[in-house]
Design a protein around this motif. Structure first.
Motif, PDB file in Angstrom:
ATOM      1  N   SER A 321       0.865  -1.196   0.000  1.00  0.00           N
ATOM      2  CA  SER A 321       0.000   0.000   0.000  1.00  0.00           C
ATOM      3  C   SER A 321       0.895   1.238   0.000  1.00  0.00           C
ATOM      4  CB  SER A 321      -0.892   0.039   1.226  1.00  0.00           C
ATOM      5  OG  SER A 321      -1.577  -1.138   1.379  1.00  0.00           O
ATOM      6  N   ASN A 323       0.587   4.091  -1.087  1.00  0.00           N
ATOM      7  CA  ASN A 323      -0.062   5.381  -0.835  1.00  0.00           C
ATOM      8  C   ASN A 323      -0.761   5.433   0.519  1.00  0.00           C
ATOM      9  OD1 ASN A 323       0.703   6.314  -3.371  1.00  0.00           O
ATOM     10  ND2 ASN A 323      -1.037   5.245  -4.313  1.00  0.00           N
ATOM     11  N   GLY A 324      -0.698   4.326   1.240  1.00  0.00           N
ATOM     12  CA  GLY A 324      -1.387   4.282   2.523  1.00  0.00           C
ATOM     13  C   GLY A 324      -0.495   4.816   3.635  1.00  0.00           C
ATOM     14  N   ALA A 325      -1.117   5.120   4.776  1.00  0.00           N
ATOM     15  CA  ALA A 325      -0.347   5.563   5.950  1.00  0.00           C
ATOM     16  C   ALA A 325      -0.665   4.593   7.079  1.00  0.00           C
ATOM     17  CB  ALA A 325      -0.760   6.971   6.331  1.00  0.00           C
ATOM     18  N   ASP A 347      -4.239   1.374  10.366  1.00  0.00           N
ATOM     19  CA  ASP A 347      -4.344   2.031   9.059  1.00  0.00           C
ATOM     20  C   ASP A 347      -4.876   3.454   9.273  1.00  0.00           C
ATOM     21  OD1 ASP A 347      -4.811   2.902   6.555  1.00  0.00           O
ATOM     22  OD2 ASP A 347      -5.912   1.121   5.870  1.00  0.00           O
ATOM     23  N   THR A 349      -4.635   5.831   6.879  1.00  0.00           N
ATOM     24  CA  THR A 349      -4.756   6.472   5.564  1.00  0.00           C
ATOM     25  C   THR A 349      -5.947   7.438   5.541  1.00  0.00           C
ATOM     26  OG1 THR A 349      -4.038   4.336   4.724  1.00  0.00           O
ATOM     27  CG2 THR A 349      -4.709   5.957   3.098  1.00  0.00           C
ATOM     28  N   ARG A 352      -5.474  10.430   7.798  1.00  0.00           N
ATOM     29  CA  ARG A 352      -4.563  11.398   7.176  1.00  0.00           C
ATOM     30  C   ARG A 352      -5.293  12.171   6.080  1.00  0.00           C
ATOM     31  NH1 ARG A 352      -1.620  10.660  10.811  1.00  0.00           N
ATOM     32  NH2 ARG A 352       0.434   9.679  10.885  1.00  0.00           N
ATOM     33  N   LYS A 353      -6.120  11.438   5.308  1.00  0.00           N
ATOM     34  CA  LYS A 353      -6.846  12.074   4.204  1.00  0.00           C
ATOM     35  C   LYS A 353      -7.812  13.121   4.772  1.00  0.00           C
ATOM     36  CE  LYS A 353      -9.930  10.586   0.808  1.00  0.00           C
ATOM     37  NZ  LYS A 353     -10.642   9.424   0.309  1.00  0.00           N
TER      38      LYS A 353
END
Ligand code: ADP
Length: 582
Positions: A321, A323-325, A347, A349, A352-353
């Motif tokens: 992943s 692009n994931g955080a 996760d 992500t 963060r988004k």
């Protein structure tokens, strides 16, 4: 051989051997005792005879006297002189006396001569059967030693009779012993079989209590003790199974990825989320984590924790992943015998988004507000510091200030509406809304703008789409926003088409203009807050960049969808689809 057979055989053989042994011992002892009794009696007779013969130096017919004495005591009587010669014998005829051998060598005679009396038992040379002899020395008589003898045939017969009786008793006892042993073995093996059946039932997970009693003896005590421990184990097993199931559901329901590795670096447990995040193969459990993982960040944290180094939660990159955080935390398993470590992957992500959206939103709001504010302040300062001489100029300044103020007002109004929609504070009040009448209202609101650009609204309403199941005020806002955009972005002297149709249980409304259209790459994003296709138009005081975001919110509140597309022949078509409620 069966257990029952073995118990029976053991009990039977033991009983038989002990009965037979005791019978043999008793008969031997009896025989010995009887013979001893015979010996004593004979000795007494011999002494009596010696007394009778004492002082008889002259004995005219010893043979006759021996026979008379023999008859009286019912035994064989032998008179022996000092040389060992037989003078008379109750059981030997007178004429055969000379044939008799010298009796001085007989053990009982030797013993009598030595100590006054003696006994012996042996097979008689004269009469040929086992005989007991008792000899006594006669004082001062022609007879030196008198000997009394009795064959043991009677004794042996009594012993044999006894033995026959004992044999019958033994046989009866053995039959009874066999029955007893059989009964005991049947009872015992029956109990053991029931205990074994209970144990088998337990092993299959059926822990219901047995219907029989274990009994108060040792077997019962052992069975009860085993039963108690098996039940305890069963209870623990149940608890463990329940805890495992609970743990499995907790792990399965968690959004966080969980990975448990043991001291040998093997994967003991993983949940769905972890398998998904780390793209672990299906057969990963039991394998060394380095063979199945490809994420260096995570592996280095695990390895550090297993070596006892302190680890702190930190953001990691996952190969699958990019692009994931993700935030990883590794803790050592302290109190388990196997040690090991637990990895938790969070996760973030989406977080963060959302955080980025929030920051962008705040920046956008500030920016959107600053633009008109700067303009207002500029013109106010101009009016104060250097007021234009001409009335017309002053009026123009004030009009600009008014426009920017209105823009700020619209912006704040739209922002407040979005905030209300976000908070779910706007509720739907659905009803059948006549579309024609609704469009009349919207058109009336927009008459000025339409006239200014000499634009025309053309309706194409299908007969079955005359009314729509919606909240009238909200649907009004939706159509007003879309028509306003069509007016804004459509060219002068153009036509704006509004069509409505029904498919199944949903109504589709389309607003199409003949403007420049929206580039395909921007189409999915125009419903985002403050998104504008043409950034240079930001300063256009007309739009706030929030209109389509509000439209999407309102349509979705109805359970519907909204999308935009490029129109054939130029322009934009925005399509709203609203399903019937219920
Ligand atoms: P605005 O107030 O700027 O119109 P909207 O949310 O209504 O904000 O629209 C977002 C952006 O989508 C607009 O800035 C514009 O770039 C684009 N857009 C919306 N409707 C149309 C249309 N009918 N034709 C062309 N572009 C459009």
């Amino acid at each position: 051989m069966t257990f029952r057979g073995r118990i029976f055989l053991a009990a039977f053989v033991t009983t038989a051997l002990s009965l037979a042994g005791s019978t043999v011992l008793v008969s031997v002892e009896l025989r010995r005792g009887l013979r001893e009794d015979v010996g004593h009696t004979l000795m007494q007779h011999a002494r009596l005879a010696a007394e009778l013969l004492a002082g008889r130096t002259d004995l005219p017919d010893p043979e006759l006297e021996a026979q008379q004495l023999g008859r009286r005591i019912n035994a064989r009587v032998t008179f022996i002189d000092a040389r060992g010669q037989v003078l008379g014998d109750s059981d030997v005829a007178r004429e055969r006396l000379p044939e008799l051998e010298n009796h001085n060598a007989r053990p009982e005679v030797i013993a009598a001569r030595a100590s006054g009396e003696g006994t012996a038992t042996r097979g008689s040379v004269t009469i040929g059967v086992d005989t007991t002899y008792a000899a006594a020395v006669v004082r001062n008589s022609a007879v030196s030693v008198v000997r009394v003898a009795l064959p043991l045939t009677a004794v042996d017969e009594r012993v044999r009779g006894m033995q026959q009786l004992a044999a019958v008793g033994l046989a009866i006892a053995l039959i009874m012993a066999a029955g007893l042993a059989w009964g005991t073995s049947v009872l015992l093996s029956g109990r053991l079989r029931r205990i074994a059946e209970t144990a088998a039932r337990y092993s299959q997970g059926d822990f219901s209590r047995p219907t029989f009693e274990y009994g108060a003896d040792e077997i019962g005590t052992v069975a009860r003790a085993l039963d108690a421990s098996v039940r305890e184990l069963g209870k623990r097993l149940d608890e463990m199974t329940r805890e495992r199931a609970e743990l499995a559901s907790i792990l399965a329901g968690m959004f966080e990825g969980i990975v448990l590795v043991d001291r040998d670096r093997r994967l003991v447990l993983t949940n769905d989320a972890a398998r998904q995040m780390l793209q672990l193969p299906a057969n990963a459990t039991g394998r060394v984590y380095k063979d199945v993982m490809v994420d260096p960040d995570v592996m280095s944290m695990l390895s550090a924790a297993l070596q006892g180094q302190p680890t702190a939660p930190r953001e990691v990159r996952l190969e699958h992943s990019p692009n994931g955080a993700f935030i990883a935390n590794v803790v050592r398993v302290e109190h388990a015998p196997d040690g090991g470590a637990v990895l938790v992957l969070h996760d973030v992500t989406e977080l963060r988004k959302l955080d980025r959206i929030r920051r962008d939103f705040v920046a956008n709001v500030s920016h959107e507000l600053r633009t008109p504010l700067t303009a207002v302040r500029g013109y106010v300062e101009a009016l104060l510091d250097a007021p234009p001489a001409e009335d017309a100029d002053r009026r123009r300044f004030l009009e600009i200030i008014g426009r920017h103020t209105m823009r700020m007002e619209r912006l704040v109004r739209d922002l407040l509406r979005l905030a209300r929609l976000d908070a779910g504070q706007e509720t739907l009040e659905r009803g059948m809304v006549p579309l024609d009448a609704l469009l009349n209202d919207v058109e009336m609101d927009m008459t000025e703008a339409l006239n200014r650009k000499r634009q025309r609204l053309v309706r194409h309403l299908a007969p079955d789409a005359g009314s729509i199941d919606a909240d009238p005020a909200k649907l009004h806002d939706v159509l007003r926003n879309l028509i306003e955009n069509a007016i804004n972005y459509g060219p002068e002297d153009s036509v704006i088409d509004v069509s409505a149709s029904r498919d199944g249980r949903a109504t589709t409304i389309e607003v199409a203009d003949r403007g420049p259209g929206i580039p395909t790459s921007d189409l999915p994003r125009i419903f985002e807050r403050f998104y504008r296709v043409d950034r240079s138009r930001t300063r256009d005081p007309g739009g706030t960049g929030l209109g389509l975001a509000i439209v999407r919110h309102l349509v979705e509140l109805h359970g519907g969808t909204v999308s935009a597309a490029r129109r054939d022949g130029g322009g934009t078509t925005v399509t709203v689809r609203i399903p019937e409620s219920g």
